[in-house]
Design a protein around this motif. Structure first.
Motif, short mmCIF file in Angstrom:
data_model
loop_
_atom_site.label_atom_id
_atom_site.label_comp_id
_atom_site.label_asym_id
_atom_site.label_seq_id
_atom_site.Cartn_x
_atom_site.Cartn_y
_atom_site.Cartn_z
N PHE A 20 0.86 -1.18 0.00
CA PHE A 20 0.00 0.00 0.00
C PHE A 20 0.90 1.24 0.00
N ARG A 21 0.81 2.06 -1.08
CA ARG A 21 1.69 3.23 -1.24
C ARG A 21 3.15 2.82 -1.01
N ASN A 22 3.86 3.51 -0.10
CA ASN A 22 5.28 3.17 0.07
C ASN A 22 5.51 2.09 1.13
N PHE A 23 4.44 1.42 1.59
CA PHE A 23 4.60 0.34 2.57
C PHE A 23 4.62 -1.02 1.89
N GLY B 100 6.52 11.73 11.65
CA GLY B 100 7.54 11.39 10.65
C GLY B 100 7.76 12.55 9.69
N ALA B 101 8.85 12.46 8.97
CA ALA B 101 9.22 13.54 8.04
C ALA B 101 8.29 13.55 6.82
N ASN B 102 8.41 14.56 6.01
CA ASN B 102 7.65 14.63 4.75
C ASN B 102 7.94 13.38 3.93
N GLY B 103 6.90 12.82 3.36
CA GLY B 103 7.07 11.67 2.47
C GLY B 103 7.34 10.35 3.19
N SER B 104 7.24 10.32 4.52
CA SER B 104 7.56 9.07 5.23
C SER B 104 6.42 8.05 5.12
N GLY B 105 5.17 8.54 5.02
CA GLY B 105 4.05 7.60 4.88
C GLY B 105 2.91 7.84 5.87
N LYS B 106 2.93 8.96 6.57
CA LYS B 106 1.90 9.24 7.59
C LYS B 106 0.50 9.30 6.96
N THR B 107 0.40 10.09 5.88
CA THR B 107 -0.91 10.24 5.23
C THR B 107 -1.37 8.91 4.66
N SER B 108 -0.42 8.12 4.18
CA SER B 108 -0.78 6.82 3.59
C SER B 108 -1.41 5.90 4.65
N LEU B 109 -0.92 6.00 5.89
CA LEU B 109 -1.52 5.17 6.95
C LEU B 109 -2.97 5.60 7.19
N PHE C 124 -8.90 9.14 -0.36
CA PHE C 124 -9.36 10.53 -0.36
C PHE C 124 -8.43 11.41 -1.18
N ARG C 125 -7.37 10.79 -1.76
CA ARG C 125 -6.43 11.61 -2.53
C ARG C 125 -6.78 11.54 -4.02
N PRO C 126 -6.41 12.57 -4.75
CA PRO C 126 -6.70 12.52 -6.18
C PRO C 126 -5.87 11.44 -6.86
N ARG D 289 -4.87 2.76 -9.03
CA ARG D 289 -3.56 2.13 -9.33
C ARG D 289 -2.44 2.82 -8.57
N GLN D 290 -2.59 4.12 -8.39
CA GLN D 290 -1.51 4.88 -7.73
C GLN D 290 -1.38 4.53 -6.25
N VAL D 291 -2.40 3.88 -5.71
CA VAL D 291 -2.36 3.49 -4.30
C VAL D 291 -1.52 2.21 -4.13
N ILE D 292 -1.50 1.39 -5.18
CA ILE D 292 -0.74 0.13 -5.13
C ILE D 292 0.75 0.47 -5.20
N ARG D 293 1.55 -0.20 -4.37
CA ARG D 293 2.99 0.10 -4.37
C ARG D 293 3.57 -0.11 -5.76
N HIS D 294 4.48 0.78 -6.14
CA HIS D 294 5.04 0.71 -7.49
C HIS D 294 5.47 -0.71 -7.85
N GLU D 295 5.13 -1.09 -9.05
CA GLU D 295 5.50 -2.39 -9.62
C GLU D 295 4.89 -3.60 -8.93
N1 LIG Z 1 2.19 3.72 -5.24
C1 LIG Z 1 3.26 4.10 -4.56
N2 LIG Z 1 4.31 3.25 -4.44
C2 LIG Z 1 5.41 3.59 -3.73
N3 LIG Z 1 5.56 4.79 -3.11
C3 LIG Z 1 4.52 5.66 -3.21
C4 LIG Z 1 3.34 5.38 -3.92
N4 LIG Z 1 2.50 6.42 -3.84
C5 LIG Z 1 3.15 7.34 -3.11
N5 LIG Z 1 4.35 6.91 -2.73
C6 LIG Z 1 5.35 7.58 -1.89
O1 LIG Z 1 4.96 7.39 -0.56
C7 LIG Z 1 5.51 8.41 0.25
C8 LIG Z 1 4.58 8.65 1.38
O2 LIG Z 1 3.68 9.68 1.13
P1 LIG Z 1 2.72 10.29 2.26
O3 LIG Z 1 1.91 11.32 1.60
O4 LIG Z 1 2.04 9.20 2.99
O5 LIG Z 1 3.79 10.97 3.24
P2 LIG Z 1 3.57 11.89 4.51
O6 LIG Z 1 4.40 11.30 5.59
O7 LIG Z 1 2.14 12.10 4.80
O8 LIG Z 1 4.22 13.25 4.01
P3 LIG Z 1 3.88 14.80 4.29
O9 LIG Z 1 4.36 15.10 5.69
O10 LIG Z 1 4.72 15.50 3.28
O11 LIG Z 1 2.41 15.00 4.09
C9 LIG Z 1 5.83 9.55 -0.68
O12 LIG Z 1 7.23 9.71 -0.70
C10 LIG Z 1 5.35 9.08 -2.04
O13 LIG Z 1 6.21 9.46 -3.07
#
Ligand SMILES: Nc1ncnc2c1ncn2[C@@H]1O[C@H](COP(=O)(O)OP(=O)(O)OP(=O)(O)O)[C@@H](O)[C@H]1O
Length: 360
Positions: A11-14, A30-39, A52-54, A58-64
């Motif tokens: 799921f996303r970057n997890f 966590g820092a920007n881009g760490s994954g907080k919003t994804s949780l 809830f994100r635009p 497919r973009q929610v599934i981890r790359h590849e």
């Molecule tokens: N499908 C995906 N596969 C792998 N990584 C992804 C995917 N979609 C998003 N990401 C990456 O996941 C990371 C986590 O994003 P997220 O928005 O959850 O971070 P965040 O901790 O909430 O950041 P911020 O504090 O900036 O809001 C981002 O670096 C993003 O590039």
């Protein structure tokens, strides 16, 4: 339901994440881009079947990867245990399991996980189009009265059918049939919304008095046609116009909430931070109202809790959230920027870093 355990796969970057949230405040740091919003997004997906994100699913599934899976274990207000599994692949195929059984409707999962989301974008509830406000209303009606799910789905189906006939500009007995059905379902939708609104609005007014005491709010539900008329009469009156436009111009699909502060449109009179507090009041009260009516607690998801709010507003908002005694998931970059209420000893804290989550 309260979530006792959450597991994400691809799921996303997890790649894989497991956590055991507490019953009260859960804080993701966590820092920007760490994954907080994804949780937060993963919990939202359980409650609504979508992100809830635009972007596309497919973009929610981890790359590849081929699919993502969210699994949650929890318990409801009667201490009954539940399990939920939600999987979606790149082609859009969805598998939902509730308590070990495969189900084919999102609603069966959603009714167990009523979520209230607050992100910096939730001011769209006021700034965006009327559809968002209708969705907000319908969420409330559905969770108080699950049968409404069928009514609104039925109405939306009828709206499509009728619009397609109006577009063809046919005058057949088929038209009369769809008109009658449209009226029947349309009246049901409007009456369910009105009865919800009549209970909800006074509670919201109290909260707004506390959150934004300098304003007198008036929030009125417009049902989508002249309130002095039945839907049937409104359709007869607008028949020529509907035929000309080729779509239904009266009905609950045109419902709207008119929101005024001191007699002016809230959009033009409230500041950005005040709008956020206004929407926060609506969200908090929607959860409180659900609890008062059904005994079911919402899960509150709050992304970037401090953004755009001054210290006083943050304090009011956090006090209201904590007072709900619901399970809260809150994200922030630094613990230090948050009100003490959110970071005290009862809070379960998680550190999020590059797609990993660790309980602190
Ligand atoms: N499908 C995906 N596969 C792998 N990584 C992804 C995917 N979609 C998003 N990401 C990456 O996941 C990371 C986590 O994003 P997220 O928005 O959850 O971070 P965040 O901790 O909430 O950041 P911020 O504090 O900036 O809001 C981002 O670096 C993003 O590039």
């Amino acid at each position: 339901m309260h979530i006792d355990a959450l597991t994400l796969t691809d799921f996303r970057n997890f790649k894989e994440a497991k956590l055991s949230p507490g019953a009260g405040v859960n804080l993701f740091i966590g820092a920007n881009g760490s994954g907080k919003t994804s949780l937060l997004e993963s919990i939202y997906c359980l409650g609504s079947g979508r992100s809830f994100r635009p972007g596309t699913h497919r973009q929610v599934i981890r790359h590849e990867q081929a699919s993502f899976t969210i699994f949650a274990r929890g318990h409801d207000e009667n201490e009954a245990k539940h399990t939920l599994g939600f999987q979606r692949d790149r082609e859009g195929w969805v598998k939902i399991r509730v308590d070990g059984e495969q189900v084919n409707r999102f609603g069966q999962m959603a009714k167990l996980v009523p979520v209230q989301l607050m992100t910096p974008e939730t001011v769209e509830l006021v700034l965006g189009g009327p559809k968002l406000r209708r969705q907000f209303l319908d969420w409330g009606v559905f969770h108080v009265e699950h049968r409404f799910g069928e009514t609104i789905t039925g109405f939306n189906h009828l709206l499509k059918q009728r619009n397609s006939l109006l577009k063809q500009r046919k005058q057949t007995s088929e038209v009369a049939y769809w008109d009658a059905k449209f009226c029947q379902y349309g009246e049901q939708v409007a009456s369910a919304r009105l009865s919800y609104w009549q209970g909800f609005e006074p509670v919201l007014q109290k909260r707004l008095k506390h959150f934004l005491p300098d304003y007198e709010f008036s929030i009125r539900l417009k049902q989508g046609w002249d309130s002095e008329m039945t839907l049937q009469d409104a359709m007869i009156k607008n028949k020529a116009a509907e035929e000309r436009y080729g779509h239904a111009i009266v009905g609950p699909h045109k419902a709207e909430l008119k929101m005024l502060a001191n007699g002016e449109d809230v959009k033009s009179i409230l500041s950005r931070g005040q709008l956020k507090l206004f929407v926060a009041a609506i969200r908090v009260v929607q959860g409180e109202y659900l609890f008062a009516k059904t005994g079911v607690q919402c899960i509150y998801l709050v992304d970037d809790i401090t953004a755009e709010l001054d210290a006083d507003s943050q304090q009011k908002f956090c006090e209201a959230l904590v007072a709900t005694k619901a399970q809260l998931f809150v994200s922030a970059i630094n613990k230090g920027e948050l009100p003490e209420l959110i970071t005290n000893a009862d809070t379960k804290m998680f550190h999020v870093e590059h797609g990993t989550v660790k309980e602190l």
